[in-house]
Design an enzyme around this catalytic site. Structure first.
Site, PDB file in Angstrom:
ATOM      1  CG  ASP A 148      -2.046   0.804   0.728  1.00 12.74           C
ATOM      2  OD1 ASP A 148      -2.285   1.157  -0.194  1.00 12.74           O
ATOM      3  OD2 ASP A 148      -2.065   1.435   2.035  1.00 12.74           O
TER       4      ASP A 148
ATOM      5  CE  LYS B 111      -3.386   4.597   0.106  1.00 10.62           C
ATOM      6  NZ  LYS B 111      -4.453   3.795   0.056  1.00 10.62           N
TER       7      LYS B 111
ATOM      8  CG  ASN C 192      -0.331   5.025   3.972  1.00  7.93           C
ATOM      9  OD1 ASN C 192      -1.170   5.817   3.919  1.00  7.93           O
ATOM     10  ND2 ASN C 192      -1.231   3.996   2.681  1.00  7.93           N
TER      11      ASN C 192
ATOM     12  CG  ASP D  76      -1.630   3.464   7.092  1.00  6.10           C
ATOM     13  OD1 ASP D  76      -1.859   2.922   8.056  1.00  6.10           O
ATOM     14  OD2 ASP D  76      -2.588   4.395   5.960  1.00  6.10           O
TER      15      ASP D  76
ATOM     16  CB  THR E  68      -5.023   3.166  -4.210  1.00 10.82           C
ATOM     17  OG1 THR E  68      -5.642   3.813  -2.322  1.00 10.82           O
ATOM     18  CG2 THR E  68      -6.047   4.019  -4.695  1.00 10.82           C
TER      19      THR E  68
HETATM   20  P1  ATP Z   1      -5.880   5.298   6.103  1.00 11.20           P
HETATM   21  O1  ATP Z   1      -5.989   4.030   6.288  1.00 11.20           O
HETATM   22  O2  ATP Z   1      -7.170   5.933   5.676  1.00 11.20           O
HETATM   23  O3  ATP Z   1      -4.771   6.072   5.726  1.00 11.20           O
HETATM   24  P2  ATP Z   1      -4.741   5.906   8.676  1.00 11.20           P
HETATM   25  O4  ATP Z   1      -6.487   5.779   9.717  1.00 11.20           O
HETATM   26  O5  ATP Z   1      -4.442   4.598   8.899  1.00 11.20           O
HETATM   27  O6  ATP Z   1      -5.318   6.076   7.422  1.00 11.20           O
HETATM   28  P3  ATP Z   1      -2.814   7.155   8.904  1.00 11.20           P
HETATM   29  O7  ATP Z   1      -2.912   7.016   7.070  1.00 11.20           O
HETATM   30  O8  ATP Z   1      -2.256   6.677  10.068  1.00 11.20           O
HETATM   31  O9  ATP Z   1      -4.631   7.195   9.128  1.00 11.20           O
HETATM   32  O10 ATP Z   1      -3.226   8.917   9.505  1.00 11.20           O
HETATM   33  C1  ATP Z   1      -3.823   9.693   9.013  1.00 11.20           C
HETATM   34  C2  ATP Z   1      -3.265  11.227   8.733  1.00 11.20           C
HETATM   35  O11 ATP Z   1      -2.488  11.855   9.853  1.00 11.20           O
HETATM   36  C3  ATP Z   1      -1.867  11.154   7.800  1.00 11.20           C
HETATM   37  O12 ATP Z   1      -2.186  10.508   6.560  1.00 11.20           O
HETATM   38  C4  ATP Z   1      -1.202  11.577   7.990  1.00 11.20           C
HETATM   39  O13 ATP Z   1      -1.931  13.539   7.321  1.00 11.20           O
HETATM   40  C5  ATP Z   1      -1.280  12.286   9.579  1.00 11.20           C
HETATM   41  N1  ATP Z   1      -0.511  11.480  10.215  1.00 11.20           N
HETATM   42  C6  ATP Z   1      -0.094  10.287  10.713  1.00 11.20           C
HETATM   43  N2  ATP Z   1       0.631   9.472  11.371  1.00 11.20           N
HETATM   44  C7  ATP Z   1       1.647  10.594  11.736  1.00 11.20           C
HETATM   45  C8  ATP Z   1       2.543  10.897  11.920  1.00 11.20           C
HETATM   46  N3  ATP Z   1       3.715  10.412  12.384  1.00 11.20           N
HETATM   47  N4  ATP Z   1       2.862  12.334  12.065  1.00 11.20           N
HETATM   48  C9  ATP Z   1       2.794  13.441  11.524  1.00 11.20           C
HETATM   49  N5  ATP Z   1       1.592  13.041  10.643  1.00 11.20           N
HETATM   50  C10 ATP Z   1       0.442  11.845  11.186  1.00 11.20           C
HETATM   51 MG    MG Z   2      -3.064   6.841   5.718  1.00  8.63          MG
END
Ligand code: ATP
Ligand code: MG
Length: 278
Positions: free
Chosen positions: A143, A145, A148, A161, A178
């Site tokens: 994944d 992209k 992430n 992620d 995706t």
């Molecule tokens: P999805 O499954 O839709 O990708 P998710 O629930 O896995 O989302 P993440 O992608 O881990 O969530 O986090 C969401 C957003 O928060 C990221 O796209 C990023 O903008 C921000 N983010 C996540 N982790 C961090 C980090 N360690 N430092 C800074 N920003 C972060």
């Molecule tokens: Mg994410």
């Protein structure tokens, strides 16, 4: 808290919400909300990802999340976002993550339109190193992209992620991710292996240089067709070096066994010529 000390040497450390001061929201994903946070004692800055257990039960992602956390805890690489630990209360699961000050690479790409060859090559080299490390540990990310991929305070790329990653020694056969970034063998739902990540490197290299992924189309069905036919077109603008196109052509190969290996990517003339410090 420090990456190599407390979290690493003391994996049994029991964290709780009382150990953290919560700051501004950093982002929101399908399942998680991420906040800036500071560990009270050490003042160490982290990102705290909060996932509601209700959501996990609703979407039956319990096993996936456990796998993501186990995989990410064991990956120690400068281009992979650290997961220092996790804890939970009655309603929520908290993941203690390395803070990526620079945010999403995707935002940077949209802001700039496309990257320079130096910048693109540096990101691709960072990704290649991180993926080589993952593959050594039998982890396929699947994944990769721009959303992430995060950037730290020095602009260093961090893969985040691991929700869709798998730890595997055999060929996998599950549909996920995706469409735009998926290898032909994945959209056709055939068995696939590590080479899916090599394909994705070709897609990202193209997107970094041109600003959009190569097989973008009006409908998912058209994207699907373009992927399986490897309908690759290089626009005339921006003007891109033939070495860069050569690398892309050697990664976006339908036969997964003929794609350039990670080792060969690192030795590719375009990478050698353009990489800054990773
Ligand atoms: P999805 O499954 O839709 O990708 P998710 O629930 O896995 O989302 P993440 O992608 O881990 O969530 O986090 C969401 C957003 O928060 C990221 O796209 C990023 O903008 C921000 N983010 C996540 N982790 C961090 C980090 N360690 N430092 C800074 N920003 C972060
Ligand atoms: Mg994410």
């Amino acid at each position: 808290m420090n990456s190599e000390t407390e979290a690493g040497e003391n994996p049994g450390r029991q964290w709780s919400l009382k150990d953290f001061e919560i700051g501004k929201p950093l982002g929101k994903g399908k399942f998680g909300r991420v906040y800036l946070a500071r560990e009270v004692k050490s003042k160490y800055i982290v990102a705290l990802k909060i996932i509601f257990k209700e959501q996990i039960e609703k979407y039956r992602i319990h096993h996936q999340l456990r796998r993501e956390m186990e995989i990410q805890t064991n990956l120690l690489h400068p281009n992979i976002l650290r997961l220092y630990g996790w804890f939970h209360d009655d309603e929520r699961i908290f993941m203690i993550l390395e803070y990526a000050y620079g945010g999403e690479l995707y935002r940077e790409l949209r802001k700039k339109g496309h990257f320079t060859e130096k910048q693109a090559a540096t990101y691709i080299a960072s990704l290649t190193h991180a993926l080589a490390y993952c593959h050594e540990k039998h982890v396929i990310h699947r994944d990769i992209k721009p959303e992430n991929l995060l950037l730290d305070h020095e602009g260093r790329l961090k893969i985040a992620d691991f929700g869709w990653s798998v730890q595997s020694k055999s060929k996998r056969n599950t549909m996920c991710g995706t469409l735009d970034y998926l290898a032909p063998e994945m959209v056709e739902n055939k068995a696939h292996d590590y080479a899916v990540d090599n394909w994705t490197l070709g897609i990202l290299c193209y997107e970094f240089l041109y600003g959009a992924p190569p097989f973008e189309a009006e409908s998912q069905n058209d994207t699907f067709k373009r992927i399986v036919n490897v309908d690759l077109i290089f626009p005339s603008t921006p003007s891109i070096s033939s070495e860069a196109k050569n690398l892309i052509n050697r990664l976006l190969v339908k036969d997964s066994s003929k794609r350039l290996s990670l080792q060969k990517i690192m030795e590719h003339p375009w990478i050698i010529k353009n990489v800054d410090n990773l």
